[in-house]
Design an enzyme around this catalytic site. Sequence first.
Site, mmCIF file in Angstrom:
data_model
loop_
_atom_site.group_PDB
_atom_site.id
_atom_site.type_symbol
_atom_site.label_atom_id
_atom_site.label_comp_id
_atom_site.label_asym_id
_atom_site.label_seq_id
_atom_site.Cartn_x
_atom_site.Cartn_y
_atom_site.Cartn_z
ATOM 1 N N PRO A 96 0.840 -1.202 0.000
ATOM 2 C CA PRO A 96 0.000 0.000 0.000
ATOM 3 C C PRO A 96 0.873 1.250 0.000
ATOM 4 O O PRO A 96 1.972 1.255 0.556
ATOM 5 C CB PRO A 96 -0.778 -0.123 1.319
ATOM 6 C CG PRO A 96 -0.712 -1.570 1.667
ATOM 7 C CD PRO A 96 0.622 -2.048 1.173
ATOM 8 N N CYS A 97 0.373 2.312 -0.632
ATOM 9 C CA CYS A 97 1.219 3.505 -0.766
ATOM 10 C C CYS A 97 0.584 4.754 -0.163
ATOM 11 O O CYS A 97 1.064 5.862 -0.370
ATOM 12 C CB CYS A 97 1.519 3.758 -2.245
ATOM 13 S SG CYS A 97 0.037 4.053 -3.243
ATOM 14 N N GLN A 98 -0.503 4.590 0.620
ATOM 15 C CA GLN A 98 -1.219 5.764 1.086
ATOM 16 C C GLN A 98 -0.461 6.561 2.146
ATOM 17 O O GLN A 98 -0.789 7.713 2.403
ATOM 18 C CB GLN A 98 -2.579 5.350 1.675
ATOM 19 C CG GLN A 98 -3.541 4.767 0.658
ATOM 20 C CD GLN A 98 -3.368 3.251 0.503
ATOM 21 O OE1 GLN A 98 -2.375 2.693 0.959
ATOM 22 N NE2 GLN A 98 -4.335 2.616 -0.140
ATOM 23 N N GLY A 99 0.544 5.962 2.761
ATOM 24 C CA GLY A 99 1.162 6.598 3.907
ATOM 25 C C GLY A 99 2.268 7.577 3.617
ATOM 26 O O GLY A 99 2.797 8.182 4.540
#
Length: 431
Positions: A192-195
């Site tokens: 995931p890359c949302q952070g």
Amino acid sequence: MEPKTYRITEVAEIMNMTLKSIRRYVASGELKSTKKNNTYFVSEEDFEAFKKYIESGEQAKRANDIAKSFEPAMQMDLFGSEGDKSRTSKPGDVVNWIDIDEFWDNPSKSQMTFVDLFCGAGGLSKGLEMSGLEGVCGLDFFKEACLTYNRNFHHPCVDGDIKDPAVKELFYETVKKQLNGRKLNVVAGGFPCQGFSMAGNRIVDDPRNSLYKELIEIVQELQPDFVICENVKGLRTMLNGLVEKKIVSDFEAIGYKMNVTTLCAADYYTPQKRERVIFIGNRIGVKNYHPKPILTPKEYVTTGQAIGDLMEHPVDPDFNHVPTVHRADMAKRIMETREGESLYKGYSDAWKKCPWNEPSCTIKENHGGVNLHPKLPRVLTAREMARLQSFPDDFIFEGKKNKQLVQIGNAVPPLLGKAIGLSIRYSSGDF
């Protein structure tokens, strides 16, 4: 006496067509075939039916259009040569393209091994297996996806949170047991890359990046030859490109030289225009290759070719084919929605109608907002979505229907994974 059969290479020669075109007809189901020991065979009856099909006026025109797509100038414009940029690259990309066409139909069995982090139902794992690689272990926290993974693969999936030390230790123990003294060649993962966030001109330490950090840690621990990272295309522009630069820099800091570009699944027989950014890195000093597109846009497999036969298919929960029955007013609205548009204003992807005579738009499950069927007054079934993701029909998804849709929508198309696996094998000298 054994019934007469033809290899698809023989079909191509007899029909005076390119092998690439014949493979496309096999992929779309227009040429019926059976697969045995990774080789496709066509019965005499099916070959005769195919000849009649091709000789129809419409198919003759189609074949002529396909033939035109092979003009040298167009090939150079679309594909370029090694080191050039494809239609999916961005300025500044350094990409080494490799033609995997000759390896596509019948890849040899490889001794190369892989693990798949954030594996989900196993789309990338399935593709890597299709390329000849041997799976060792998957890891994901989505219970139903792990059930699907364990049903469809001979190697295990560890079900748990990658941040949990006990889960990570179980993963390491499972990998070691599965390898049984062999080398691990590839770690793959779609984190995931949302952070990612920033302060000033630098990426800051955001707690939500822990999953990405776990990927880095596991690669450091397992020391594979190659790393494959898959993500959404939008990652490339996050924080004005700084996120991509950080990922490349972080892997280089632990010894992996990275190359990155965007690949379109439709270029590799997937009936869907799904674009994903693919990072490929290695620590053994070889050139990282990305797979050159196999098909031109004129040759893409269409939605209709992929799912047309399912329109009359009976309801079959064991096949993941359970059509949704909508209210009359909803069914009417679905039928009135034009191809390529969403049922609801303000939605760009959810409730979007797939085009029938083109590859599908991106398949996704967005809080129930799945893709609309182009011809019928309903949303797509799980099996139709799986077809458009290029999953084989014997790949069965576990869990309730809504969980199946999430698994399929989140998956890497297996045929895209196959293309990536073949390019990794070429980089390693495995052909």
